[in-house]
Design an enzyme around this catalytic site. Structure first.
Site, PDB file in Angstrom:
ATOM      1  N   GLU A 237      71.594  59.119 121.165  1.00  0.00           N
ATOM      2  CA  GLU A 237      71.399  58.010 120.132  1.00  0.00           C
ATOM      3  C   GLU A 237      70.215  58.683 119.482  1.00  0.00           C
ATOM      4  O   GLU A 237      69.068  58.589 119.702  1.00  0.00           O
ATOM      5  CB  GLU A 237      71.012  56.785 120.858  1.00  0.00           C
ATOM      6  CG  GLU A 237      71.919  56.147 121.784  1.00  0.00           C
ATOM      7  CD  GLU A 237      73.139  55.303 120.771  1.00  0.00           C
ATOM      8  OE1 GLU A 237      72.629  55.103 119.823  1.00  0.00           O
ATOM      9  OE2 GLU A 237      74.188  55.059 121.174  1.00  0.00           O
ATOM     10  N   CYS A 271      64.813  53.474 114.051  1.00  0.00           N
ATOM     11  CA  CYS A 271      65.830  54.491 113.728  1.00  0.00           C
ATOM     12  C   CYS A 271      66.780  54.030 112.751  1.00  0.00           C
ATOM     13  O   CYS A 271      67.439  54.710 111.964  1.00  0.00           O
ATOM     14  CB  CYS A 271      66.291  54.737 115.250  1.00  0.00           C
ATOM     15  SG  CYS A 271      67.315  53.451 116.070  1.00  0.00           S
TER      16      CYS A 271
HETATM   17  P1  NAD Z   1      61.919  62.484 120.597  1.00  0.00           P
HETATM   18  O1  NAD Z   1      63.237  63.301 120.327  1.00  0.00           O
HETATM   19  O2  NAD Z   1      60.483  63.211 120.114  1.00  0.00           O
HETATM   20  O3  NAD Z   1      61.551  62.329 122.199  1.00  0.00           O
HETATM   21  C1  NAD Z   1      62.572  61.664 122.846  1.00  0.00           C
HETATM   22  C2  NAD Z   1      62.196  61.875 124.165  1.00  0.00           C
HETATM   23  O4  NAD Z   1      62.373  63.411 124.451  1.00  0.00           O
HETATM   24  C3  NAD Z   1      60.933  61.197 124.713  1.00  0.00           C
HETATM   25  O5  NAD Z   1      61.059  60.573 126.069  1.00  0.00           O
HETATM   26  C4  NAD Z   1      60.307  62.683 124.937  1.00  0.00           C
HETATM   27  O6  NAD Z   1      59.262  62.505 125.903  1.00  0.00           O
HETATM   28  C5  NAD Z   1      61.348  63.442 125.272  1.00  0.00           C
HETATM   29  N1  NAD Z   1      60.743  64.843 124.776  1.00  0.00           N
HETATM   30  C6  NAD Z   1      60.090  65.267 123.629  1.00  0.00           C
HETATM   31  N2  NAD Z   1      59.999  66.457 123.414  1.00  0.00           N
HETATM   32  C7  NAD Z   1      60.717  67.148 124.366  1.00  0.00           C
HETATM   33  C8  NAD Z   1      61.164  68.564 124.700  1.00  0.00           C
HETATM   34  N3  NAD Z   1      60.750  69.631 123.864  1.00  0.00           N
HETATM   35  N4  NAD Z   1      62.145  68.652 125.451  1.00  0.00           N
HETATM   36  C9  NAD Z   1      62.451  67.715 126.436  1.00  0.00           C
HETATM   37  N5  NAD Z   1      62.102  66.461 125.885  1.00  0.00           N
HETATM   38  C10 NAD Z   1      61.221  66.280 125.012  1.00  0.00           C
HETATM   39  O7  NAD Z   1      61.962  61.208 119.881  1.00  0.00           O
HETATM   40  P2  NAD Z   1      60.780  59.966 119.614  1.00  0.00           P
HETATM   41  O8  NAD Z   1      60.039  60.714 118.628  1.00  0.00           O
HETATM   42  O9  NAD Z   1      60.547  59.377 120.925  1.00  0.00           O
HETATM   43  O10 NAD Z   1      61.748  59.210 118.828  1.00  0.00           O
HETATM   44  C11 NAD Z   1      61.838  59.071 117.402  1.00  0.00           C
HETATM   45  C12 NAD Z   1      63.356  59.568 116.877  1.00  0.00           C
HETATM   46  O11 NAD Z   1      64.358  58.735 117.907  1.00  0.00           O
HETATM   47  C13 NAD Z   1      63.738  59.205 115.414  1.00  0.00           C
HETATM   48  O12 NAD Z   1      64.675  60.256 115.192  1.00  0.00           O
HETATM   49  C14 NAD Z   1      64.600  58.078 115.756  1.00  0.00           C
HETATM   50  O13 NAD Z   1      65.399  58.079 114.675  1.00  0.00           O
HETATM   51  C15 NAD Z   1      65.269  58.378 116.882  1.00  0.00           C
HETATM   52  N6  NAD Z   1      65.692  56.824 117.547  1.00  0.00           N
HETATM   53  C16 NAD Z   1      66.929  56.843 117.678  1.00  0.00           C
HETATM   54  C17 NAD Z   1      67.484  55.568 118.303  1.00  0.00           C
HETATM   55  C18 NAD Z   1      68.805  55.018 118.499  1.00  0.00           C
HETATM   56  O14 NAD Z   1      69.240  53.898 119.001  1.00  0.00           O
HETATM   57  N7  NAD Z   1      69.520  55.775 117.501  1.00  0.00           N
HETATM   58  C19 NAD Z   1      66.363  54.376 118.591  1.00  0.00           C
HETATM   59  C20 NAD Z   1      65.141  54.783 118.447  1.00  0.00           C
HETATM   60  C21 NAD Z   1      64.785  55.958 118.105  1.00  0.00           C
END
Ligand code: NAD
Length: 484
Positions: A237, A271
């Site tokens: 997602e 998002c």
């Molecule tokens: P992110 O990708 O930075 O992090 C998501 C998860 O991954 C977190 O739990 C984090 O701890 C983990 N993570 C971070 N870096 C990592 C790495 N290098 N290796 C492994 N795991 C890692 O996303 P975010 O900043 O938490 O959220 C923002 C993004 O999420 C935006 O792009 C937004 O559009 C998207 N989003 C999508 C939805 C949806 O339903 N489609 C909902 C909310 C947010």
């Protein structure tokens, strides 16, 4: 199920092998053991029954009612969300979500009888959903409670065990989830692992039966690469730049109120928030004037002191957003205080398409407005970019509405409003292309965490030896009549 009983799986999951490329041996051992316990519980069949699933769902409902204040406080601490917004977008949303699952799960679990072709008769054909096993759910920080709990509920309703990894960027909510869930849920089936990059990297070495990830494209690729090692199915997602078109001759006061609501709820950290506006050239001045009015009406002259205007999640993200304003034509707002994680609602006029503001997902309270003179150029502009999670169009022209829906590929399309589709459990939510793969909400979430097992049942009452060897001319003639 990925139990640890087969040779193959033991080899893949051996924590010693898993840690070869990793720094933290003790984490590897801890996670391996936790997952193994969940696998064993799943293998016992304990999570399969309707009564177990309903007990867990009811327990979460009771958590949401009893712990409302604590959840609200954690969300305020992480994002300065008002109590009201926390209720609407996280706690109340989840109450509806879990009640919907409780109402329908029995029906969804039931095996479905389907037709059988003459060639396989007499027989019964059945499709029966079965849980996948132990699933990893990774949450994002922007709706840190909802986006961790909602996929977990879908997984539980489908009879799975879950390791839940809430986002480290919302530490108060993450800690609360880790504290509260054990008070309510059967922790033989659920484990909470807190942490960020290091912990998630370690978790991703394990052989899950499903990974459900909410987050950005960059980490999404890391997740998918890790999942490929075990051929684990993934749901991603993700996000993207969701366009919002304001066509000529629409009621601007209504359209912009709806747009501002979807854009600025949670300070733009949504998002499915409209990322940028595209406005017909002839309407540009009117849109800008009305938008300024609406922003002031919804958030006041000084949003900094408005309790319904929260904060950016951390200073890094706030600095990222402020940097997007460099060399741009900022015509409204732009006030910021990075230490306080504050950026006011901001309008940027006709930004350069190659600037970071137009190349990256904004995820904040900046509204770029791009003017267009012809609808087909505008559609080309959108379709030349990566497929967004959502696409919005405000128009009263039915022909154009249809063309927009047909031409613009997006996770979801919303006509004459923004973001509302999220609350409909009858329709799926999920991206397409770089905005994600897979979907959830309502039955779609149940399906995401299930395998549809097909079953063909026969009995011994009728025996037809026509398919048995040796084949001959007559048998082949019969087959040719059926198989054409
Ligand atoms: P992110 O990708 O930075 O992090 C998501 C998860 O991954 C977190 O739990 C984090 O701890 C983990 N993570 C971070 N870096 C990592 C790495 N290098 N290796 C492994 N795991 C890692 O996303 P975010 O900043 O938490 O959220 C923002 C993004 O999420 C935006 O792009 C937004 O559009 C998207 N989003 C999508 C939805 C949806 O339903 N489609 C909902 C909310 C947010």
């Amino acid at each position: 199920m990925a139990t640890n009983t087969s040779m193959h799986v033991i080899k893949n999951e051996d924590p010693v092998i898993a840690t070869e490329s990793l720094a933290n041996d003790s984490l590897a051992k801890e996670y391996f053991d936790k997952k193994q316990k969940l696998d064993e519980y799943f293998a016992s069949g304990a999570t399969q029954s309707l009564s177990w699933r309903k007990r867990q769902l009811k327990a979460v409902l009771s958590l949401l009612i009893t712990e409302e204040k604590a959840i609200s406080e954690a969300l305020h601490s992480d994002l300065k969300k008002s109590q009201e917004e926390a209720y609407i977008t996280e706690i109340g949303y989840l109450r509806k979500d879990v009640k919907y699952l409780l109402k329908h799960v029995e029906k969804w679990m039931k095996p479905k009888r389907v037709g059988t072709p003459l060639l396989a008769m007499p027989a019964k054909s059945i499709i029966r959903p079965e849980p996948l096993g132990t699933c990893l759910v990774i949450g994002a920080w922007n709706y840190p409670f909802q986006l961790a709990i909602s996929p977990m509920l879908a997984a539980i309703s489908a009879g799975n065990c879950v390791i839940l990894k809430p986002s480290d960027l919302a530490p108060a909510t993450s800690a609360l989830i880790a504290k509260l869930l054990p008070k309510y849920l059967d922790m033989n089936a659920v484990a909470i692992i807190e942490g960020g990059k290091e912990e998630t990297t370690e978790l991703l070495t394990l052989n899950f039966d499903k990974i459900f990830f909410t987050g950005g494209e960059y980490v999404g690729k890391i997740v998918m690469k890790a999942a490929a090692k075990h051929l684990t199915p993934v749901t991603l997602e993700l996000g993207g730049k969701s366009p919002c078109i304001i066509d000529k001759n629409v009621d601007l006061a209504i359209a912009l109120n709806r747009m501002v609501w979807g854009k600025l709820i949670n300070v733009g950290q949504t998002c499915i928030a409209p990322d940028y506006l595209m406005v017909h050239q002839s309407n540009l001045d009117n849109v800008v004037a009305e938008l300024k009015k609406v922003l002031e009406k919804q958030y006041g002259k000084n949003p900094e002191t408005n309790k319904f205007y929260g904060r950016i999640v951390d200073e890094n993200h706030c600095a990222r957003l402020v940097s997007y304003l460099d060399n741009q034509n900022v015509i409204f707002g732009g006030k910021h205080n990075i230490k306080d994680k504050y950026l006011s609602p901001t309008i940027v006029l006709n930004p350069d398409n190659n600037s970071p503001l137009m190349q990256e997902e904004i995820f904040g309270p900046i509204i770029p407005i791009i003017s267009f003179s012809g609808r087909s150029d505008m559609l080309k502009f959108i379709t030349a970019r990566a497929k967004p999670l959502a696409a919005y169009v405000f128009t009263e022209d039915k022909e154009f509405e249809e063309k927009f829906i047909e031409r613009v590929s997006a996770g979801s399309v919303c006509v004459n409003d923004t973001a509302l589709f999220w609350v409909n459990p009858n329709a799926p939510v999920g991206g397409v292309g770089t905005s994600g793969m897979g979907r959830y909400h309502g039955k779609f979430g149940f399906d995401t965490f299930s395998h549809e097992k097909s079953i063909l049942k026969r009995n011994f009452s009728f025996e037809n030896s026509i398919r048995y060897m040796p084949l001959n001319k007559f048998k082949t003639w019969i087959f040719k009549r059926f198989l054409r």
